[in-house]
Design a protein around this motif. Structure first.
Motif, PDB file in Angstrom:
ATOM      1  N   VAL A  27     -79.771  82.847 -19.780  1.00 36.46           N
ATOM      2  CA  VAL A  27     -81.111  83.385 -19.552  1.00 36.46           C
ATOM      3  C   VAL A  27     -81.010  84.236 -18.293  1.00 36.46           C
ATOM      4  O   VAL A  27     -80.595  83.749 -17.237  1.00 36.46           O
ATOM      5  N   ILE A  28     -81.344  85.519 -18.439  1.00 37.66           N
ATOM      6  CA  ILE A  28     -81.260  86.427 -17.291  1.00 37.66           C
ATOM      7  C   ILE A  28     -82.616  87.052 -17.023  1.00 37.66           C
ATOM      8  O   ILE A  28     -83.432  87.220 -17.922  1.00 37.66           O
ATOM      9  N   ASN A  29     -82.838  87.384 -15.770  1.00 37.33           N
ATOM     10  CA  ASN A  29     -84.026  88.129 -15.377  1.00 37.33           C
ATOM     11  C   ASN A  29     -83.652  89.605 -15.491  1.00 37.33           C
ATOM     12  O   ASN A  29     -82.778  90.076 -14.783  1.00 37.33           O
ATOM     13  N   TYR A  30     -84.301  90.316 -16.395  1.00 35.35           N
ATOM     14  CA  TYR A  30     -83.930  91.703 -16.657  1.00 35.35           C
ATOM     15  C   TYR A  30     -84.901  92.699 -16.046  1.00 35.35           C
ATOM     16  O   TYR A  30     -84.813  93.905 -16.305  1.00 35.35           O
ATOM     17  N   GLN A  31     -85.791  92.242 -15.208  1.00 31.20           N
ATOM     18  CA  GLN A  31     -86.828  93.105 -14.646  1.00 31.20           C
ATOM     19  C   GLN A  31     -86.181  94.298 -13.928  1.00 31.20           C
ATOM     20  O   GLN A  31     -85.275  94.151 -13.133  1.00 31.20           O
ATOM     21  N   GLY A  32     -86.665  95.480 -14.246  1.00 34.39           N
ATOM     22  CA  GLY A  32     -86.180  96.691 -13.606  1.00 34.39           C
ATOM     23  C   GLY A  32     -85.134  97.447 -14.408  1.00 34.39           C
ATOM     24  O   GLY A  32     -84.751  98.552 -14.046  1.00 34.39           O
ATOM     25  N   LEU A  33     -84.641  96.856 -15.500  1.00 36.17           N
ATOM     26  CA  LEU A  33     -83.650  97.554 -16.324  1.00 36.17           C
ATOM     27  C   LEU A  33     -84.324  98.609 -17.196  1.00 36.17           C
ATOM     28  O   LEU A  33     -85.414  98.379 -17.709  1.00 36.17           O
ATOM     29  N   THR A  34     -83.644  99.711 -17.360  1.00 37.64           N
ATOM     30  CA  THR A  34     -84.148 100.749 -18.260  1.00 37.64           C
ATOM     31  C   THR A  34     -83.648 100.444 -19.676  1.00 37.64           C
ATOM     32  O   THR A  34     -82.758  99.603 -19.863  1.00 37.64           O
ATOM     33  N   VAL A  35     -84.197 101.126 -20.656  1.00 36.11           N
ATOM     34  CA  VAL A  35     -83.770 100.953 -22.040  1.00 36.11           C
ATOM     35  C   VAL A  35     -82.286 101.303 -22.167  1.00 36.11           C
ATOM     36  O   VAL A  35     -81.518 100.618 -22.853  1.00 36.11           O
ATOM     37  N   GLY A  36     -81.856 102.354 -21.491  1.00 32.70           N
ATOM     38  CA  GLY A  36     -80.455 102.761 -21.528  1.00 32.70           C
ATOM     39  C   GLY A  36     -79.529 101.691 -20.964  1.00 32.70           C
ATOM     40  O   GLY A  36     -78.434 101.453 -21.483  1.00 32.70           O
ATOM     41  N   GLU A  37     -79.967 101.039 -19.893  1.00 26.33           N
ATOM     42  CA  GLU A  37     -79.147  99.980 -19.284  1.00 26.33           C
ATOM     43  C   GLU A  37     -79.056  98.762 -20.205  1.00 26.33           C
ATOM     44  O   GLU A  37     -77.990  98.150 -20.333  1.00 26.33           O
ATOM     45  N   ILE A  38     -80.158  98.406 -20.841  1.00 29.50           N
ATOM     46  CA  ILE A  38     -80.116  97.273 -21.784  1.00 29.50           C
ATOM     47  C   ILE A  38     -79.218  97.613 -22.961  1.00 29.50           C
ATOM     48  O   ILE A  38     -78.462  96.775 -23.433  1.00 29.50           O
ATOM     49  N   ASP A  40     -76.645  99.572 -22.844  1.00 32.01           N
ATOM     50  CA  ASP A  40     -75.273  99.469 -22.314  1.00 32.01           C
ATOM     51  C   ASP A  40     -74.828  98.005 -22.288  1.00 32.01           C
ATOM     52  O   ASP A  40     -73.701  97.674 -22.684  1.00 32.01           O
ATOM     53  N   LEU A  41     -75.706  97.114 -21.833  1.00 35.49           N
ATOM     54  CA  LEU A  41     -75.382  95.679 -21.802  1.00 35.49           C
ATOM     55  C   LEU A  41     -75.110  95.170 -23.214  1.00 35.49           C
ATOM     56  O   LEU A  41     -74.124  94.461 -23.442  1.00 35.49           O
ATOM     57  N   ARG A  42     -75.942  95.528 -24.159  1.00 40.06           N
ATOM     58  CA  ARG A  42     -75.755  95.083 -25.545  1.00 40.06           C
ATOM     59  C   ARG A  42     -74.428  95.581 -26.111  1.00 40.06           C
ATOM     60  O   ARG A  42     -73.728  94.856 -26.809  1.00 40.06           O
ATOM     61  N   ARG A  43     -74.053  96.813 -25.789  1.00 41.23           N
ATOM     62  CA  ARG A  43     -72.789  97.377 -26.270  1.00 41.23           C
ATOM     63  C   ARG A  43     -71.603  96.602 -25.693  1.00 41.23           C
ATOM     64  O   ARG A  43     -70.655  96.267 -26.392  1.00 41.23           O
ATOM     65  N   GLU A  99     -69.635  92.233 -15.220  1.00 41.07           N
ATOM     66  CA  GLU A  99     -69.244  93.632 -14.979  1.00 41.07           C
ATOM     67  C   GLU A  99     -70.471  94.545 -15.053  1.00 41.07           C
ATOM     68  O   GLU A  99     -70.633  95.453 -14.239  1.00 41.07           O
ATOM     69  N   PHE A 100     -71.333  94.282 -16.037  1.00 41.06           N
ATOM     70  CA  PHE A 100     -72.566  95.053 -16.160  1.00 41.06           C
ATOM     71  C   PHE A 100     -73.429  94.849 -14.919  1.00 41.06           C
ATOM     72  O   PHE A 100     -73.980  95.797 -14.364  1.00 41.06           O
ATOM     73  N   GLN A 101     -73.533  93.607 -14.481  1.00 38.90           N
ATOM     74  CA  GLN A 101     -74.380  93.278 -13.334  1.00 38.90           C
ATOM     75  C   GLN A 101     -73.874  93.983 -12.076  1.00 38.90           C
ATOM     76  O   GLN A 101     -74.666  94.453 -11.268  1.00 38.90           O
ATOM     77  N   LYS A 102     -72.558  94.050 -11.907  1.00 40.86           N
ATOM     78  CA  LYS A 102     -72.003  94.740 -10.733  1.00 40.86           C
ATOM     79  C   LYS A 102     -72.373  96.218 -10.748  1.00 40.86           C
ATOM     80  O   LYS A 102     -72.634  96.804  -9.708  1.00 40.86           O
ATOM     81  N   ALA A 103     -72.388  96.805 -11.943  1.00 46.69           N
ATOM     82  CA  ALA A 103     -72.722  98.226 -12.060  1.00 46.69           C
ATOM     83  C   ALA A 103     -74.227  98.462 -11.907  1.00 46.69           C
ATOM     84  O   ALA A 103     -74.642  99.392 -11.218  1.00 46.69           O
ATOM     85  N   ALA A 104     -75.048  97.629 -12.525  1.00 45.97           N
ATOM     86  CA  ALA A 104     -76.496  97.847 -12.527  1.00 45.97           C
ATOM     87  C   ALA A 104     -77.178  97.281 -11.282  1.00 45.97           C
ATOM     88  O   ALA A 104     -78.137  97.870 -10.781  1.00 45.97           O
ATOM     89  N   LYS A 105     -76.725  96.138 -10.816  1.00 46.53           N
ATOM     90  CA  LYS A 105     -77.295  95.467  -9.644  1.00 46.53           C
ATOM     91  C   LYS A 105     -78.804  95.211  -9.773  1.00 46.53           C
ATOM     92  O   LYS A 105     -79.536  95.240  -8.804  1.00 46.53           O
ATOM     93  N   LYS A 106     -79.265  94.986 -11.016  1.00 51.20           N
ATOM     94  CA  LYS A 106     -80.696  94.779 -11.231  1.00 51.20           C
ATOM     95  C   LYS A 106     -81.012  93.456 -11.915  1.00 51.20           C
ATOM     96  O   LYS A 106     -82.172  93.110 -12.039  1.00 51.20           O
ATOM     97  N   THR A 107     -80.020  92.745 -12.389  1.00 55.69           N
ATOM     98  CA  THR A 107     -80.288  91.511 -13.122  1.00 55.69           C
ATOM     99  C   THR A 107     -79.730  90.328 -12.355  1.00 55.69           C
ATOM    100  O   THR A 107     -78.919  90.480 -11.440  1.00 55.69           O
TER     101      THR A 107
END
Length: 175
Positions: A27-38, A40-43, A99-107
């Motif tokens: 369970v992650i807090n995804y507040q602040g992620l854009t559709v593109g970032e989500i 990317d995470l799904r990919r 790895e995604f979290q390190k790049a996005a720093k939003k979750t």
């Protein structure tokens, strides 16, 4: 226009089906992620046999109700949450998220559930430190290969040692 009751029931059934095939849910807090970032995470997760689902906490509560494997998750459903449901490569999926979290720093990881046990964010980080399935297979194969090599050398050494002993005895007798 809001979702219809039938639509909500279909979402809950879909969540139940995905959870029944999963071994771990983060369970992650995804507040602040854009559709593109989500996206990317799904990919990134798809390659590891995991999915990322964003749904309302009330729908997830309905999906986990009565399922002892996932019911502890209800304690984590308090903020804007997304769910990473892992089917196969647990360590690989957690590493892909990190790895995604390190790049996005939003979750941030709120927690997780595995086999009916609630996991803290520290537990999830410990899972990420475990070797991947491929690394474990390579380590086991290396260990088996090492044993086979030593066995072959040992078996080969018996006749060689015997031949040296016979040669030494024949040289003593000749002298």
């Amino acid at each position: 226009m809001g979702r219809t009751l039938e639509n909500k029931k279909a979402i809950v059934e879909g969540l139940k089906e995905t959870l029944s095939e999963s071994t771990l849910t983060l369970v992650i807090n995804y507040q602040g992620l854009t559709v593109g970032e989500i996206t990317d995470l799904r990919r990134r997760l798809r390659d590891k046999g995991a999915t990322c689902t964003v749904t309302k906490n009330t729908l997830m509560n309905k999906a986990i109700a009565g399922d002892e494997r996932w019911e502890p998750m209800s304690e984590l459903l308090k903020t804007t949450t997304a769910f990473i449901m892992v089917k196969e490569d647990i360590g690989g999926a957690v590493k892909a998220y990190q790895e995604f979290q390190k790049a996005a720093k939003k979750t941030e990881v709120i927690g997780g559930v595995m086999d009916g046990k609630l996991l803290s964010d520290k537990d999830v980080k410990a899972i990420a430190d475990l070797p991947s399935k491929e690394q474990l297979i390579a380590q086991i194969a290396g260990a088996i290969n090492g044993v086979a090599t030593k066995l072959a050398v040992g078996i080969n050494e018996v006749p060689s040692g015997l031949a040296r002993a016979i040669k030494q005895i024949s040289e003593k007798e000749a002298a």
